[in-house]
Design a protein around this motif. Structure first.
Motif, PDB file in Angstrom:
ATOM      1  N   LEU A 106      60.166   9.904  40.928  1.00 42.31           N
ATOM      2  CA  LEU A 106      60.442   9.876  42.371  1.00 42.31           C
ATOM      3  C   LEU A 106      60.009  11.185  43.028  1.00 42.31           C
ATOM      4  CD1 LEU A 106      63.935   8.142  42.433  1.00 42.31           C
ATOM      5  CD2 LEU A 106      61.717   7.148  43.031  1.00 42.31           C
ATOM      6  N   ALA A 107      60.178  12.295  42.326  1.00 44.90           N
ATOM      7  CA  ALA A 107      59.727  13.592  42.855  1.00 44.90           C
ATOM      8  C   ALA A 107      58.210  13.589  43.021  1.00 44.90           C
ATOM      9  CB  ALA A 107      60.178  14.726  41.945  1.00 44.90           C
ATOM     10  N   GLU A 108      57.490  13.053  42.041  1.00 39.41           N
ATOM     11  CA  GLU A 108      56.025  12.955  42.135  1.00 39.41           C
ATOM     12  C   GLU A 108      55.615  12.033  43.280  1.00 39.41           C
ATOM     13  OE1 GLU A 108      53.569  14.637  40.625  1.00 39.41           O
ATOM     14  OE2 GLU A 108      55.196  15.826  39.762  1.00 39.41           O
ATOM     15  N   PHE A 109      56.363  10.960  43.481  1.00 37.83           N
ATOM     16  CA  PHE A 109      56.071   9.995  44.538  1.00 37.83           C
ATOM     17  C   PHE A 109      56.109  10.649  45.918  1.00 37.83           C
ATOM     18  CE2 PHE A 109      57.606   6.656  47.488  1.00 37.83           C
ATOM     19  CZ  PHE A 109      56.544   5.774  47.388  1.00 37.83           C
ATOM     20  N   ILE A 110      56.956  11.641  46.082  1.00 34.55           N
ATOM     21  CA  ILE A 110      57.112  12.302  47.380  1.00 34.55           C
ATOM     22  C   ILE A 110      56.277  13.575  47.482  1.00 34.55           C
ATOM     23  CG2 ILE A 110      59.134  13.702  46.846  1.00 34.55           C
ATOM     24  CD1 ILE A 110      58.648  11.635  50.025  1.00 34.55           C
ATOM     25  N   GLY A 111      55.469  13.864  46.471  1.00 35.28           N
ATOM     26  CA  GLY A 111      54.598  15.030  46.556  1.00 35.28           C
ATOM     27  C   GLY A 111      54.823  16.042  45.465  1.00 35.28           C
ATOM     28  N   GLY A 112      55.769  15.784  44.577  1.00 35.72           N
ATOM     29  CA  GLY A 112      55.991  16.693  43.455  1.00 35.72           C
ATOM     30  C   GLY A 112      56.927  17.834  43.794  1.00 35.72           C
ATOM     31  N   MET A 113      57.229  18.604  42.766  1.00 36.63           N
ATOM     32  CA  MET A 113      58.071  19.781  42.941  1.00 36.63           C
ATOM     33  C   MET A 113      57.616  20.846  41.950  1.00 36.63           C
ATOM     34  SD  MET A 113      61.664  18.295  41.270  1.00 36.63           S
ATOM     35  CE  MET A 113      62.576  19.805  41.293  1.00 36.63           C
ATOM     36  N   ASP A 114      58.041  22.066  42.203  1.00 39.18           N
ATOM     37  CA  ASP A 114      57.710  23.162  41.289  1.00 39.18           C
ATOM     38  C   ASP A 114      58.984  23.937  40.981  1.00 39.18           C
ATOM     39  OD1 ASP A 114      58.204  24.946  43.428  1.00 39.18           O
ATOM     40  OD2 ASP A 114      56.093  24.964  44.014  1.00 39.18           O
ATOM     41  N   GLU A 115      58.832  25.053  40.293  1.00 44.45           N
ATOM     42  CA  GLU A 115      59.981  25.845  39.862  1.00 44.45           C
ATOM     43  C   GLU A 115      60.826  26.375  41.018  1.00 44.45           C
ATOM     44  OE1 GLU A 115      56.828  26.412  38.891  1.00 44.45           O
ATOM     45  OE2 GLU A 115      56.828  25.934  36.774  1.00 44.45           O
ATOM     46  N   THR A 116      60.277  26.386  42.228  1.00 43.43           N
ATOM     47  CA  THR A 116      61.011  26.933  43.372  1.00 43.43           C
ATOM     48  C   THR A 116      61.785  25.874  44.151  1.00 43.43           C
ATOM     49  OG1 THR A 116      59.161  26.673  44.903  1.00 43.43           O
ATOM     50  CG2 THR A 116      59.265  28.734  43.630  1.00 43.43           C
ATOM     51  N   THR A 117      61.638  24.599  43.774  1.00 44.99           N
ATOM     52  CA  THR A 117      62.314  23.532  44.527  1.00 44.99           C
ATOM     53  C   THR A 117      63.327  22.815  43.647  1.00 44.99           C
ATOM     54  OG1 THR A 117      60.552  21.957  43.971  1.00 44.99           O
ATOM     55  CG2 THR A 117      60.364  23.123  46.074  1.00 44.99           C
ATOM     56  N   GLY A 118      64.273  22.182  44.304  1.00 46.82           N
ATOM     57  CA  GLY A 118      65.274  21.368  43.618  1.00 46.82           C
ATOM     58  C   GLY A 118      65.160  19.935  44.097  1.00 46.82           C
ATOM     59  N   PHE A 119      65.882  19.066  43.457  1.00 48.56           N
ATOM     60  CA  PHE A 119      65.880  17.648  43.807  1.00 48.56           C
ATOM     61  C   PHE A 119      67.328  17.271  44.066  1.00 48.56           C
ATOM     62  CE2 PHE A 119      65.516  13.090  43.183  1.00 48.56           C
ATOM     63  CZ  PHE A 119      64.258  12.800  43.679  1.00 48.56           C
ATOM     64  N   ASN A 120      67.676  17.121  45.340  1.00 46.42           N
ATOM     65  CA  ASN A 120      69.049  16.839  45.742  1.00 46.42           C
ATOM     66  C   ASN A 120      69.240  15.327  45.862  1.00 46.42           C
ATOM     67  OD1 ASN A 120      71.673  17.557  46.547  1.00 46.42           O
ATOM     68  ND2 ASN A 120      71.122  17.351  48.693  1.00 46.42           N
ATOM     69  N   VAL A 121      70.239  14.798  45.170  1.00 45.04           N
ATOM     70  CA  VAL A 121      70.559  13.375  45.226  1.00 45.04           C
ATOM     71  C   VAL A 121      71.888  13.239  45.957  1.00 45.04           C
ATOM     72  CG1 VAL A 121      71.062  11.310  43.874  1.00 45.04           C
ATOM     73  CG2 VAL A 121      69.385  12.964  43.041  1.00 45.04           C
ATOM     74  N   VAL A 122      71.906  12.389  47.001  1.00 47.16           N
ATOM     75  CA  VAL A 122      73.108  12.178  47.793  1.00 47.16           C
ATOM     76  C   VAL A 122      73.467  10.697  47.733  1.00 47.16           C
ATOM     77  CG1 VAL A 122      74.198  12.411  50.060  1.00 47.16           C
ATOM     78  CG2 VAL A 122      72.436  14.049  49.340  1.00 47.16           C
ATOM     79  N   ALA A 123      74.697  10.387  47.319  1.00 44.02           N
ATOM     80  CA  ALA A 123      75.175   9.005  47.236  1.00 44.02           C
ATOM     81  C   ALA A 123      75.658   8.536  48.601  1.00 44.02           C
ATOM     82  CB  ALA A 123      76.305   8.912  46.217  1.00 44.02           C
ATOM     83  N   GLU A 124      75.867   7.232  48.726  1.00 40.85           N
ATOM     84  CA  GLU A 124      76.348   6.659  49.986  1.00 40.85           C
ATOM     85  C   GLU A 124      77.680   7.255  50.421  1.00 40.85           C
ATOM     86  OE1 GLU A 124      74.706   2.149  50.507  1.00 40.85           O
ATOM     87  OE2 GLU A 124      76.385   2.437  49.144  1.00 40.85           O
ATOM     88  N   ASP A 125      78.515   7.618  49.457  1.00 45.28           N
ATOM     89  CA  ASP A 125      79.833   8.161  49.802  1.00 45.28           C
ATOM     90  C   ASP A 125      79.803   9.657  50.114  1.00 45.28           C
ATOM     91  OD1 ASP A 125      79.498   9.296  47.292  1.00 45.28           O
ATOM     92  OD2 ASP A 125      81.287   8.391  46.414  1.00 45.28           O
ATOM     93  N   GLY A 126      78.584  10.243  50.093  1.00 48.10           N
ATOM     94  CA  GLY A 126      78.443  11.652  50.437  1.00 48.10           C
ATOM     95  C   GLY A 126      78.418  12.596  49.245  1.00 48.10           C
ATOM     96  N   TYR A 127      78.756  12.100  48.059  1.00 40.75           N
ATOM     97  CA  TYR A 127      78.706  12.955  46.865  1.00 40.75           C
ATOM     98  C   TYR A 127      77.253  13.352  46.631  1.00 40.75           C
ATOM     99  CZ  TYR A 127      79.016  14.569  42.075  1.00 40.75           C
ATOM    100  OH  TYR A 127      78.934  15.333  40.946  1.00 40.75           O
ATOM    101  N   SER A 128      77.038  14.604  46.260  1.00 42.29           N
ATOM    102  CA  SER A 128      75.664  15.041  46.016  1.00 42.29           C
ATOM    103  C   SER A 128      75.596  15.936  44.783  1.00 42.29           C
ATOM    104  CB  SER A 128      75.093  15.780  47.228  1.00 42.29           C
ATOM    105  OG  SER A 128      75.743  17.012  47.407  1.00 42.29           O
ATOM    106  N   ILE A 129      74.411  15.967  44.203  1.00 44.03           N
ATOM    107  CA  ILE A 129      74.126  16.826  43.058  1.00 44.03           C
ATOM    108  C   ILE A 129      72.673  17.251  43.170  1.00 44.03           C
ATOM    109  CG2 ILE A 129      73.541  14.880  41.554  1.00 44.03           C
ATOM    110  CD1 ILE A 129      74.798  16.550  39.229  1.00 44.03           C
ATOM    111  N   THR A 130      72.394  18.477  42.792  1.00 51.08           N
ATOM    112  CA  THR A 130      71.027  18.994  42.847  1.00 51.08           C
ATOM    113  C   THR A 130      70.535  19.250  41.433  1.00 51.08           C
ATOM    114  OG1 THR A 130      71.450  20.021  44.985  1.00 51.08           O
ATOM    115  CG2 THR A 130      69.537  20.826  43.752  1.00 51.08           C
TER     116      THR A 130
END
Length: 164
Positions: A106-130
């Protein structure tokens, strides 16, 4: 109670009298009214309305936002593996088999990421994890023994499925 019974009897008597008078009246015959002829309109075939699948996932990148439907996700490569978790209160959820699109895909699908970026996941109830780049690209996660909740040493992590 007597009033209630009287009303019922009075109502029944009125209905009986109405039927009697209607049957005994020799009124004039009623002529049927003219009936209009109904013709059917030709049936024209139409296409069924197509349902547009609702997006179920929004991915926000540095330069763009993309929305994916369930069909979009099913068309992407699937990954399978066991996963469990240890909550912040220490509760252990034993590993079970999961199947889905890997976060790194999914990160690649949106353009990728590198060592300086994180991938934040947010659930419908507002819970999030990076997740960090290392976690997504290399699978670097802390692993716990499902029986004890103790953190596994790095040498045991490769064989953690045997400790279930």
């Amino acid at each position: 109670m007597k009033l209630y019974l009287r009303l019922i009897l009075s109502g029944a008597l009125l209905i009986a009298l109405a039927f009697t008078f209607a049957a005994c009246s020799g009124g004039a015959e009623v002529e049927p009214s003219p009936v209009a002829e109904v013709t059917e309109a030709p049936v024209v075939a139409t296409e069924a309305p197509t349902e547009v699948a609702a997006p179920i996932l929004e991915i926000v990148g540095l330069d763009e936002t993309k929305f994916l439907t369930m069909d979009d996700l099913k068309a992407m490569p699937a990954t399978e593996g066991y996963a469990g978790l240890k909550s912040s209160t220490g509760k252990i959820t034993p590993p079970v088999m999961f199947k889905g699109v890997a976060l790194k895909d999914l990160a690649e699908f949106i353009g990728g990421m590198d060592e300086t970026t994180g991938f934040n996941v947010v659930a419908e109830d507002g819970y999030s994890i990076t997740y960090s780049f290392d976690q997504l690209q290399n699978g670097s996660f802390i692993a716990y023994d499902p029986a004890t909740g103790e953190e596994l040493k790095k040498s045991c992590r490769a064989h953690r499925h045997t400790r279930l």
